[in-house]
Design an enzyme around this catalytic site. Structure first.
Site, PDB file in Angstrom:
ATOM      1  N   CYS A 113       3.477  -9.524   0.220  1.00 10.28           N
ATOM      2  CA  CYS A 113       4.035  -9.351  -1.118  1.00 10.28           C
ATOM      3  C   CYS A 113       4.643  -7.968  -1.347  1.00 10.28           C
ATOM      4  O   CYS A 113       5.304  -7.738  -2.358  1.00 10.28           O
ATOM      5  CB  CYS A 113       2.968  -9.640  -2.164  1.00 10.28           C
ATOM      6  SG  CYS A 113       2.185 -11.255  -1.965  1.00 10.28           S
ATOM      7  N   HIS A 250       5.252  -6.861  -8.598  1.00 14.38           N
ATOM      8  CA  HIS A 250       5.039  -8.150  -7.949  1.00 14.38           C
ATOM      9  C   HIS A 250       4.343  -9.098  -8.918  1.00 14.38           C
ATOM     10  O   HIS A 250       3.367  -8.734  -9.576  1.00 14.38           O
ATOM     11  CB  HIS A 250       4.200  -7.951  -6.684  1.00 14.38           C
ATOM     12  CG  HIS A 250       3.662  -9.206  -6.115  1.00 14.38           C
ATOM     13  ND1 HIS A 250       4.467 -10.289  -5.806  1.00 14.38           N
ATOM     14  CD2 HIS A 250       2.388  -9.577  -5.786  1.00 14.38           C
ATOM     15  CE1 HIS A 250       3.717 -11.260  -5.316  1.00 14.38           C
ATOM     16  NE2 HIS A 250       2.455 -10.851  -5.301  1.00 14.38           N
ATOM     17  N   ASN A 280       3.528 -17.124  -7.900  1.00 14.62           N
ATOM     18  CA  ASN A 280       3.576 -16.007  -6.954  1.00 14.62           C
ATOM     19  C   ASN A 280       4.457 -16.412  -5.781  1.00 14.62           C
ATOM     20  O   ASN A 280       4.099 -17.295  -5.011  1.00 14.62           O
ATOM     21  CB  ASN A 280       2.153 -15.684  -6.493  1.00 14.62           C
ATOM     22  CG  ASN A 280       2.089 -14.532  -5.501  1.00 14.62           C
ATOM     23  OD1 ASN A 280       3.082 -14.141  -4.895  1.00 14.62           O
ATOM     24  ND2 ASN A 280       0.899 -13.992  -5.298  1.00 14.62           N
TER      25      ASN A 280
END
Length: 325
Positions: A113, A250, A280
């Site tokens: 990520c 993020h 996500n």
């Protein structure tokens, strides 16, 4: 004279199929209320036939169209992903072929990520060298293929998508400060894609294809370590939180953003979020968010705004950038 780099175009692409929380509730013991209250996620986009390179190629084409550049004018392509089509060729090489960027070298960058932040930092250094003029930096994921759809602790979190930027050489600095970090000692708290097979010379094998996560450990890591690094970045740049127009983070969990904002003493409105629509998307989350912020007019790409960008995830990795957009 040292060259600099600037983000001159942004783009994103999402697969068409949408899977809502109610859809998931038909497959496992969960509910829309349970998912939203714990994550802030309402739905996610999921591929049905497309690959990671397909998503990334769509973004690359959009960037070329917006900038009115020919693919032959691109010097390099970096794709941040943990869900490549194959070990080789790289996803970036597939994108290079798909768009006909015959003069570009291309490679993947793997930092989960944090991947897009790490890739942006790397690309900025390539342009600063003076050897290259422009490159594409893309984050793309098909995490739906890495999820155990019977495990509600992870299945509800992730989605598929891609986003990216055209980075070009310029005379004035726009990358103001950065801090990139890794702590491999905590890597076991977030894992996926382990596939070690037996060979004629080794009987050791281990297969763990799906994402496994220690949720509490990751939450504490993000809200403690990443928040502290964001504060350190501002101190390094001799700036305060008031100097930053927006904090692009993020998109992992709405509770993480809420706690970070409180700890930094920043109005929550300065933390744009889109995880309710996409979940996500790992390395794709930041470029998708950036692209949407530009599309909405929140960000202008005219050099008048300062943003702090932070990615964090598996590795464990985290990276922060201070940018003049």
């Amino acid at each position: 004279m040292r060259n600099h780099a600037k983000i001159s175009q942004v783009a994103h692409y999402l697969p068409k199929k949408i899977v809502t929380n109610d859809d998931l509730a038909q497959r496992m013991e969960t509910s829309d209320e349970w998912i939203r209250s714990r994550t802030g996620i309402g739905q996610r986009h999921i591929v049905t036939g497309e690959t990671t390179s397909d998503l990334a190629s769509q973004v690359a084409r959009k960037l070329l169209e917006k900038s009115q550049l020919d693919a032959s004018e691109i010097d390099f392509i970096i794709v941040a992903t943990i869900t490549p089509d194959a070990s080789m060729p790289s996803t970036a090489a597939m994108v290079q072929a798909a768009i006909g960027a015959k003069n570009a070298f291309a490679y993947d960058l793997v930092a989960a990520c944090s991947g897009f932040v790490f890739a942006l930092s790397t690309a900025e250094k390539l342009l600063a060298s003076g050897v290259y003029k422009r490159g594409l930096v893309i984050g793309a994921e098909t995490l739906s293929r890495s999820v155990d759809w019977s495990d509600r602790s992870t299945a509800v979190l992730f989605g598929d998508g891609a986003g990216g930027v055209l980075l070009e050489a310029c005379e004035q600095p726009t990358f103001l400060a950065e801090i990139l970090r890794t702590d491999g000692g905590r890597g076991a708290s977030l894992t996926a894609g382990i596939d070690q097979k037996e060979t004629p010379f080794s009987t050791q094998s281990c297969q763990q294809p799906f994402i496994q996560m220690e949720g509490r450990a990751i939450f504490e890591f993000a809200t403690r370590d990443v928040t502290a690094t964001m504060a350190e970045l501002l101190e390094q740049a001799d700036m305060t939180v008031d100097c930053v127009d927006y904090f692009l983070l993020h998109q992992a969990n709405i509770r993480i953003l809420d706690k970070m904002a409180r700890k930094l003493g920043v109005a929550r409105e300065k933390f744009p979020a889109n995880m309710d629509k996409y979940g996500n998307t790992s390395a794709a989350s930041l470029p998708i968010l950036l692209s949407e912020c530009v599309e909405s007019g929140m960000l202008r790409l005219d050099g008048s705004q300062t943003i702090l960008m932070a990615g964090f995830g598996g590795g464990l990795t985290w990276g922060t950038l201070l940018l003049q957009l």
